[in-house]
Design an enzyme around this catalytic site. Sequence first.
Site, short mmCIF file in Angstrom:
data_model
loop_
_atom_site.label_atom_id
_atom_site.label_comp_id
_atom_site.label_asym_id
_atom_site.label_seq_id
_atom_site.Cartn_x
_atom_site.Cartn_y
_atom_site.Cartn_z
N ASP A 91 0.86 -1.17 0.00
CA ASP A 91 0.00 0.00 0.00
C ASP A 91 0.91 1.23 0.00
O ASP A 91 2.09 1.14 0.36
CB ASP A 91 -0.87 -0.04 1.26
CG ASP A 91 -1.69 1.22 1.44
OD1 ASP A 91 -2.35 1.65 0.47
OD2 ASP A 91 -1.65 1.78 2.54
N ASP A 110 -0.36 5.07 0.76
CA ASP A 110 -0.72 6.09 1.75
C ASP A 110 -0.74 5.51 3.16
O ASP A 110 -1.38 4.47 3.42
CB ASP A 110 -2.09 6.67 1.42
CG ASP A 110 -2.09 7.43 0.09
OD1 ASP A 110 -2.74 8.49 0.03
OD2 ASP A 110 -1.44 6.98 -0.86
#
Length: 379
Positions: free
Chosen positions: A165, A167
């Site tokens: 991922d 953010d």
Amino acid sequence: MDAQTVSLQLPLAQITRSTGDAPLHYLEYHPGVAELALLGLAKDTGDADLGDALTLARPLSQPLPKQPAASAVTAPWCLTLLSPGATLAQLRALLDFVAGLGASVTAVDTLSQRRERTVLRLQLDGKLDFDPVRRACLKLAEEIGADLVLQTGDSQRPPSLAGFDMDSTLIDAEVIDELAKITGIGAQVAAITEAAMRGELDFRQSFKKRMRLLKGFPEAELARIAPQLPLKDGAEPLLRALRALGCKTVILSGGFTYFAHYLQSQRLAVDTVHANQLEFADGALTGEVIEPIVDGARKRELLEQIAVEMGLPLSRVIAVGDGANDIPMLSLGGLGIAIHPKPKVRQEAPQSIDRFGLDAALYLFGLNDGQIAGLLERG
């Protein structure tokens, strides 16, 4: 008085019978090599009480090497303690916990013995039900102020493919919230983002809602924002070490391709990017979304697809994330590491690291500090 390191040789069971406490530097236990465990404690001779069981232990006859090589993993399970201030009391609690599971410790390696970080890997033999034991580890970790990570023994090796991922995982920010701050609706959008990451809102619907709120955002602002995004602690060394290991890395983000490509080209050793595209017209965001949206299901689908294209079994794949939309990919491969996760994710992710940066994941691949330093020199 200055603290001194006291090295002791003793049976592993003798540690659990001790009553005192002291900072813990290392523990080495390899029955195939030596029946006695090797314990390193910091002892202030002015006031430390290590308890009779330890003061009667034999002192070490030879100096301990600075970074002993980790033993090969042969047990079905590994339980790793990552502590910012390891103590004898933490070790006793851990050994008591293992005994309570009906498991036995077949080996212990010290993977890190820094002042601010001690990492012990215990190899365990026993029939363990992974999910309830994992949850019990989370509870004990809170009680003793450390991270405890349970994994299968065969997952203690470097991966061949790692999905990340972006953010709040690779960067210490939520990009969509940063865009909203500029337009004066930061609090409104951040509340939606937080609820989605906690798993309280459907990601696709929350994403569309936030994009509509950002309609009119100027495209020219992207180039100003990208360099200001802070990297998550440990992101750069972890990605460099993975590249040196020959592991392929991919960003799988519900954020935006513009920023993911910026990270790839300017800041992090990333091989591939999959994220959401921003739609602009006349130099401003339209507020619409471009399908397919990279949500939790899409992240898992993409990571699995890449593994198939590489001819990899899923046991050689890991995923790293922090939010509810990362849970599907965290449960896909050999390891699913939640980094500083939201509470829901911490409870559901196979592995979780709360007290250290991303580079602490390297210990879960069976690497010690000496090996990690060598990889970073190459990378």
